[in-house]
Design an enzyme around this catalytic site. Structure first.
Site, PDB file in Angstrom:
ATOM      1  N   GLU A 106      -6.365 -36.257 -95.111  1.00 54.31           N
ATOM      2  CA  GLU A 106      -6.548 -37.604 -94.575  1.00 54.31           C
ATOM      3  C   GLU A 106      -7.425 -38.449 -95.496  1.00 54.31           C
ATOM      4  O   GLU A 106      -8.633 -38.266 -95.539  1.00 54.31           O
ATOM      5  CB  GLU A 106      -7.222 -37.500 -93.195  1.00 54.31           C
ATOM      6  N   ARG A 165       0.184 -37.616 -81.491  1.00 53.84           N
ATOM      7  CA  ARG A 165      -0.300 -36.396 -82.157  1.00 53.84           C
ATOM      8  C   ARG A 165       0.612 -36.074 -83.341  1.00 53.84           C
ATOM      9  O   ARG A 165       1.555 -35.302 -83.246  1.00 53.84           O
ATOM     10  CB  ARG A 165      -0.317 -35.239 -81.161  1.00 53.84           C
ATOM     11  N   ASP A 224     -12.304 -28.104 -90.726  1.00 54.53           N
ATOM     12  CA  ASP A 224     -12.545 -29.517 -90.456  1.00 54.53           C
ATOM     13  C   ASP A 224     -13.621 -29.966 -91.452  1.00 54.53           C
ATOM     14  O   ASP A 224     -14.807 -29.766 -91.221  1.00 54.53           O
ATOM     15  CB  ASP A 224     -13.013 -29.681 -88.992  1.00 54.53           C
ATOM     16  N   ARG A 236      -5.630 -46.984 -83.226  1.00 57.40           N
ATOM     17  CA  ARG A 236      -4.505 -46.067 -82.992  1.00 57.40           C
ATOM     18  C   ARG A 236      -3.953 -46.155 -81.575  1.00 57.40           C
ATOM     19  O   ARG A 236      -2.927 -45.527 -81.277  1.00 57.40           O
ATOM     20  CB  ARG A 236      -4.873 -44.622 -83.339  1.00 57.40           C
ATOM     21  N   HIS A 239      -4.845 -40.767 -90.963  1.00 62.66           N
ATOM     22  CA  HIS A 239      -4.939 -39.378 -90.480  1.00 62.66           C
ATOM     23  C   HIS A 239      -3.601 -38.661 -90.700  1.00 62.66           C
ATOM     24  O   HIS A 239      -2.860 -38.384 -89.755  1.00 62.66           O
ATOM     25  CB  HIS A 239      -5.283 -39.428 -88.988  1.00 62.66           C
ATOM     26  N   GLN A 257     -13.097 -41.814 -79.471  1.00 66.09           N
ATOM     27  CA  GLN A 257     -12.862 -41.020 -80.688  1.00 66.09           C
ATOM     28  C   GLN A 257     -11.856 -41.703 -81.613  1.00 66.09           C
ATOM     29  O   GLN A 257     -10.780 -42.117 -81.186  1.00 66.09           O
ATOM     30  CB  GLN A 257     -12.340 -39.636 -80.239  1.00 66.09           C
TER      31      GLN A 257
END
Ligand code: BG6
Length: 290
Positions: free
Chosen positions: A258, A63, A201, A85, A156, A80
């Site tokens: 991002e 995170r 977002d 990642r 990201h 997701q």
């Protein structure tokens, strides 16, 4: 001190990571887990945000920092944000050249990815280059399959900021965005300086030019290569409280800007290759400008 690159074995309970040291005290840290860049310091200031609650033991995506989203942005047939990642990457080579430190990581298809909903033969090369005031993160995506494939990809990037209330993002003026919080599409950004004061977002598509993220005297410039889109994300208070790996107040000291290719999937034919990524440059205001 000359530039250097070291691989640390993760004896402290976190997984293996590469530490790059550049001139003038610049440094960066990259976990092999997800090829996630978790730290970038330049001019003595940490530029990236990682949650104090982040798991660094390989049990879930990290995170913060710069997790890589590939081959799927957001929800879909794969987990997701895709599998890149959460895979363990290989450090192929590294080099310290005096003014820069470079690490090359690679992810290839394996049994697990071939058994997934994205079963293609591919190579993803990730070159991270550190200098005194820049961090470059370039992905080279190559199709080794005998079929074409399509993907979305994104870096990201979580920027650390002193205070979200005084943080501004420039370079989005005139871009058209989809707003995932409000469920709208086709809105044009009219602000030269975008600020965030709630859960945001947004996917800005086809953004030309350079983006900057600034707070106080600290400013980072983002230049992109084949990454036309920009996602802007801050979970704000309520969403933060729902995330187990993010502190309740941490939204006040971060902003995600991002760069990616996400508004439309990219298709590569067999043997085709795409280079994409970003160059981050510290562009702090001089004390005299304040
Ligand atoms: C952003 C998405 O890129 O990532 C958001 O636009 C998402 O919708 C955010 O919530 C964080 O995703 P995750 O999977 O790391 O919690």
């Amino acid at each position: 001190m000359p530039a250097s690159v070291k691989l640390l074995d993760g004896a402290d309970g976190s997984t293996e990571r590469v530490v790059l040291c550049g001139p003038d005290g610049a440094s960066a840290e990259v976990y092999l887990y997800g090829a996630t860049i978790t730290s970038w310091t330049s001019r003595g200031v940490e530029r990236l945000f990682v949650s104090a609650q982040a798991k660094l033991d390989g049990s879930r995506p990290i995170r913060g920092g710069i997790p890589l989203v590939f081959p799927q942005f957001g929800p879909g047939e794969l987990p997701q944000h895709g599998f890149a990642r959460t895979r363990k990457w290989v450090l192929v080579d590294s080099e310290a050249r005096g003014v820069s430190a470079v690490a090359n990581l690679e992810l290839r298809d394996d049994e697990d990815t071939r058994a997934s909903k994205w079963p293609y033969a591919f190579s993803l090369r990730y070159t991270i280059t550190l200098t005194a005031t820049t961090l470059s993160a370039i992905m080279k995506i190559e199709n080794f399959d005998d079929r074409e494939f399509s993907f979305t990809a994104l870096q990201h990037t979580y920027f650390r900021v002193a205070d979200i209330a005084t943080t501004t993002v420039t370079g989005l003026d005139g871009a058209v965005y989809a707003d995932k919080v409000r469920g709208t599409t086709g809105t044009t950004e009219r602000r030269a300086q975008v600020t965030v004061a709630g859960n945001e977002d947004r996917v800005y598509a086809d953004v030309p030019g350079t983006i900057t993220v600034g707070c106080g005297k600290h400013r980072v410039r983002i230049q992109r290569f084949n990454f036309k889109d920009i996602v802007l994300w801050n979970p704000w208070a309520d969403k933060s409280a729902e995330m187990s790996d993010f502190g309740d107040s941490e939204y006040k000291t971060m902003i995600c800007v991002e760069p990616g290719a996400v508004a439309k999937p990219v298709t590569l034919r067999p043997a085709q290759m795409l280079s994409c990524g970003q160059l981050l440059t510290v562009d702090d205001a001089a004390d005299a400008e304040l």
